[in-house]
Design an enzyme around this catalytic site. Structure first.
Site, mmCIF file in Angstrom:
data_model
loop_
_atom_site.group_PDB
_atom_site.id
_atom_site.type_symbol
_atom_site.label_atom_id
_atom_site.label_comp_id
_atom_site.label_asym_id
_atom_site.label_seq_id
_atom_site.Cartn_x
_atom_site.Cartn_y
_atom_site.Cartn_z
ATOM 1 N N GLU A 52 0.871 -1.284 0.204
ATOM 2 C CA GLU A 52 0.082 -0.044 -0.027
ATOM 3 C C GLU A 52 0.842 1.105 -0.119
ATOM 4 O O GLU A 52 1.733 1.368 0.751
ATOM 5 C CB GLU A 52 -1.001 0.171 1.287
ATOM 6 C CG GLU A 52 -1.995 1.076 1.282
ATOM 7 C CD GLU A 52 -2.733 1.184 2.562
ATOM 8 O OE1 GLU A 52 -2.713 0.098 3.305
ATOM 9 O OE2 GLU A 52 -3.448 2.302 2.617
ATOM 10 N N ARG A 282 4.877 -12.458 10.105
ATOM 11 C CA ARG A 282 5.647 -11.253 9.670
ATOM 12 C C ARG A 282 6.988 -11.236 10.372
ATOM 13 O O ARG A 282 7.178 -11.721 11.420
ATOM 14 C CB ARG A 282 4.911 -10.034 9.857
ATOM 15 C CG ARG A 282 3.851 -10.008 10.787
ATOM 16 C CD ARG A 282 3.090 -8.680 11.292
ATOM 17 N NE ARG A 282 3.574 -7.325 10.649
ATOM 18 C CZ ARG A 282 2.709 -6.970 9.821
ATOM 19 N NH1 ARG A 282 1.784 -7.307 9.225
ATOM 20 N NH2 ARG A 282 3.287 -5.800 9.296
ATOM 21 N N LYS A 292 4.333 1.008 9.632
ATOM 22 C CA LYS A 292 4.391 2.279 8.807
ATOM 23 C C LYS A 292 3.754 3.180 9.551
ATOM 24 O O LYS A 292 4.389 4.423 9.797
ATOM 25 C CB LYS A 292 3.826 1.971 7.379
ATOM 26 C CG LYS A 292 4.712 1.667 6.524
ATOM 27 C CD LYS A 292 3.963 1.346 4.997
ATOM 28 C CE LYS A 292 2.917 0.146 4.838
ATOM 29 N NZ LYS A 292 2.527 0.024 3.597
HETATM 30 P P1 ATP Z 1 2.669 -2.209 8.213
HETATM 31 O O1 ATP Z 1 1.822 -2.919 9.399
HETATM 32 O O2 ATP Z 1 4.160 -2.236 8.451
HETATM 33 O O3 ATP Z 1 2.214 -0.822 7.709
HETATM 34 P P2 ATP Z 1 1.387 -3.547 5.739
HETATM 35 O O4 ATP Z 1 1.213 -4.801 5.972
HETATM 36 O O5 ATP Z 1 0.306 -2.741 6.244
HETATM 37 O O6 ATP Z 1 2.702 -3.055 6.876
HETATM 38 P P3 ATP Z 1 1.351 -3.476 3.036
HETATM 39 O O7 ATP Z 1 1.893 -2.326 2.247
HETATM 40 O O8 ATP Z 1 0.064 -3.502 3.175
HETATM 41 O O9 ATP Z 1 2.090 -3.020 4.507
HETATM 42 O O10 ATP Z 1 2.240 -4.552 2.768
HETATM 43 C C1 ATP Z 1 2.760 -5.247 1.695
HETATM 44 C C2 ATP Z 1 3.211 -6.729 1.725
HETATM 45 O O11 ATP Z 1 4.174 -6.771 2.786
HETATM 46 C C3 ATP Z 1 1.905 -7.486 2.412
HETATM 47 O O12 ATP Z 1 1.790 -8.503 1.595
HETATM 48 C C4 ATP Z 1 2.387 -7.792 3.695
HETATM 49 O O13 ATP Z 1 1.818 -8.928 4.184
HETATM 50 C C5 ATP Z 1 3.932 -7.744 3.613
HETATM 51 N N1 ATP Z 1 4.481 -7.287 4.963
HETATM 52 C C6 ATP Z 1 4.378 -6.223 5.486
HETATM 53 N N2 ATP Z 1 4.862 -6.055 6.602
HETATM 54 C C7 ATP Z 1 5.644 -7.264 6.705
HETATM 55 C C8 ATP Z 1 6.679 -7.931 7.653
HETATM 56 N N3 ATP Z 1 6.996 -7.084 8.970
HETATM 57 N N4 ATP Z 1 7.050 -8.989 7.443
HETATM 58 C C9 ATP Z 1 6.762 -9.649 6.433
HETATM 59 N N5 ATP Z 1 5.858 -9.301 5.265
HETATM 60 C C10 ATP Z 1 5.315 -7.930 5.336
HETATM 61 MG MG MG Z 2 -1.598 -2.806 4.884
#
Ligand code: ATP
Ligand code: MG
Length: 581
Positions: A52, A282, A292
């Site tokens: 995102e 994760r 984020k």
């Molecule tokens: P955050 O909670 O850090 O904002 P998010 O999951 O909202 O992360 P996205 O941009 O939606 O961030 O994530 C893109 C991809 O990266 C998704 O498939 C998500 O599952 C993966 N991802 C995000 N954070 C992690 C992590 N700490 N370890 C492994 N994969 C991750």
């Molecule tokens: Mg997300």
């Protein structure tokens, strides 16, 4: 949560140092192997990385990138880059650009397959109409607060919305008018008609579309209704004919909804593949935060200099700090793919970085906290250019020449006027070897009369002890680094420590209070050997005995700025029981 090491991995220490890992099983590869064996999806493997664009990528994303691109490659498939941009108020083009740069820098290539969920808004709207026509979605007039109240709890079933049984015609009409902008934000939603008594809260008539009168960074003012993630994601996967939709564990509870959407929307005109969601744990790292939202707070409140502050766990921060893509990829591979959450020790990431830099970084001499040394018996004005190895680990990297002269700088901490028992470096009357040069002896100490601080040492050198000459074999306990004062290049060096003091700041109520006040130390008059001339941002070196350093983009023609990437002390190798290098 467990520190990784006891969770999924077994570590063996081997003779000669270095840590060998027994690669943990990758259960996602096992699923893919099984699917291929059964001939599913016509033998095709297609994955995607779906960020995102609401912030910069962090090392957790690197894990997901390595996994998605890596699995595709290992199985003869492809991986798409897809921006999940369904949330116009939080997203920005700056983030899109940074994400592309970071994925590329990590070494992955999406070719021409960069997609945006927003490119699918028309198709998604048609899919919603399809569900309405099939009696599987309805327009609901409950407010967000009421929807929450009607949803029930884990122990109580929900209550059906009074708008649940609207006719298809009325739903079609209202949904079209939602799109046309007739209603204010929050006044209506489109909801799936599933089961208000489901034990899974995600299945209690989840919202599929909401009204948001906000321009989108790509579609502008075209839309004032936006699809929810749970609706857009499975259908974007379907439109791209993704075979294995890999996401993190928190989406496990959403999987029944993912499957419901895939089963109840007809996208057979696009292709026969029905995507399958697979969850993994994760990545969490000790001494840092990873969400984020929290990282954005650090940036917005100025606790760090930006998303690329070298203390940040963002890809941009790690890049600026001097981490290599190879080291990050290696780290992601070696930690494996887990099914339960854990925290990986940041020392292991640093270990991977050291291992990589050890092979490739040229060694040079730099004095971080200079102390002036005058060699009284060295001829005034004489300069010798002494041969020095660029990397003892890699003879192919050759040698260079470093100037030696009458006035030198050594590290302040390599001298003690009144040394304790275990201090073997320079002291009055003592000898040390200067790396690549001579043995010197300290004869006299000059101090600032007012402060008592040592300002200069007077030493003599033994001309018979030149490195590489027959007399060089004479034993002294310690070899120290140095630079010639007349030739030294002055530089700023930034030393870093963990951003947070506690091991798992993510678990703290007030993570800001846990920020490490000593995470950055700036040394502004360091002295570096002249071979550094011409170095540019991103160049990496080992400063002998001080660690690995990278030229920061803050450098100017007048002054180089270095970031310390890591020290030489390998906490991880020590813990894993291997010899300390
Ligand atoms: P955050 O909670 O850090 O904002 P998010 O999951 O909202 O992360 P996205 O941009 O939606 O961030 O994530 C893109 C991809 O990266 C998704 O498939 C998500 O599952 C993966 N991802 C995000 N954070 C992690 C992590 N700490 N370890 C492994 N994969 C991750
Ligand atoms: Mg997300």
């Amino acid at each position: 949560m467990a520190l990784i090491g006891d969770a999924n991995l077994q570590y063996r220490s081997t003779k000669g140092g270095g840590v060998k890992l027994d690669m943990p099983e990758n259960f996602i590869q096992d699923i893919i192997t099984e699917d291929l064996k059964e001939g599913k999806n016509g033998g095709k493997v297609q994955t995607r990385f779906p960020p995102e664009p609401n912030g910069y990528l962090h090392i957790g994303h690197a894990k997901s990138i390595c996994l998605n691109f890596g699995l595709a490659e290992a199985n003869g498939g492809l991986c798409n880059l897809r921006f999940d941009d369904t949330n116009p108020t939080k997203e920005d083009i700056e983030y899109v650009e940074s994400i592309k740069e970071d994925v590329r820098w990590l070494g992955f290539d999406w070719d021409d397959r960069c997609y945006y969920a927003s490119d699918y808004f028309d198709r998604l709207y048609e899919f919603a109409i399809q569900l309405i026509k099939a009696g599987k979605a309805y327009v609901c007039d409950l407010s967000p607060q009421e929807i929450k109240e009607y949803r029930g709890t884990l122990t109580e079933p929900g209550k059906e919305s009074p708008y649940r049984n609207r006719s298809v015609e009325e739903n079609l009409d209202l949904f079209r008018r939602m799109r046309a902008g007739e209603f204010p934000d929050g006044s209506r939603t489109l909801r799936a008609k599933i089961d208000m008594a489901s034990p899974n809260l995600n299945m209690r008539d989840p919202v599929l579309y909401r009204i948001v009168h906000a321009p989108h960074h790509r579609t502008g003012d075209k839309w004032c209704i936006y699809p929810m993630y749970d609706f857009a994601h499975p259908l974007s996967d379907a439109l791209e004919q993704i075979t294995h939709s890999i996401c993190t564990l928190e989406f496990a509870d959403h999987r029944p909804l993912y499957d419901w959407i895939i089963e109840n929307v007809d996208f057979s005109d696009v292709g026969p593949i029905k995507p399958k969601q697979i969850e993994f744990a994760r990545l969490n790292l000790s001494h840092t935060v990873m969400s984020k939202r929290k990282l954005r707070l650090l940036v917005e409140r100025g606790y760090v200099s930006g998303w690329d502050d070298p203390r940040m766990p963002t890809i941009a921060g790690l890049r600026r700090r001097g981490y290599t893509p190879e080291a990050i990829r290696n780290f992601c591979e070696r930690i494996g793919v887990a099914r339960r959450n854990s925290v990986v020790d940041i020392a292991f990431l640093e270990h991977c970085v050291r291992e990589d830099l050890n092979r490739r970084a040229p060694r040079i001499m730099a004095v971080l906290r200079p102390l002036r040394v005058v060699i009284d018996n060295y001829p005034e004005g004489q300069v010798e250019w002494l041969e020095a190895e660029n990397n003892p680990e890699n003879p192919d990297m050759g040698t260079r020449r470093v100037p030696f002269s009458k006035v030198l700088y050594i590290e302040r901490e390599d001298f003690m006027e009144d040394p304790p028992k275990k201090f073997f470096r320079l002291a009055p009357g003592r000898e040390v070897r200067l790396k690549n040069a001579y043995i010197i002896k300290c004869d006299r100490v000059v101090k600032d009369q007012r402060t008592g601080q040592v300002t200069e040492l007077h030493c003599t050198y033994d001309p018979e002890t030149k490195s590489g000459s027959p007399g060089a074999g004479r034993k002294v306990k310690v070899t120290i680094h140095w630079v010639s004062a007349a030739h030294a290049i002055e530089a700023e060096v930034r030393l870093y420590d963990h951003l947070f003091r506690s091991e798992n700041p993510d678990e703290l109520e007030d993570f800001i209070a846990d920020l490490n006040p000593n995470s950055l130390e700036r040394l502004t008059s360091c002295m570096v050997e002249p071979s550094i001339t011409g170095a540019s941002a991103g160049n990496r070196y080992q400063f002998l005995r001080q660690g690995y350093f990278c030229v920061d983009p803050d450098s100017s023609a007048g002054k180089l700025v270095f970031n310390r990437i890591v020290t030489l002390r390998d906490e991880w190798a020590k813990m894993a029981g291997s010899s300390d290098k």
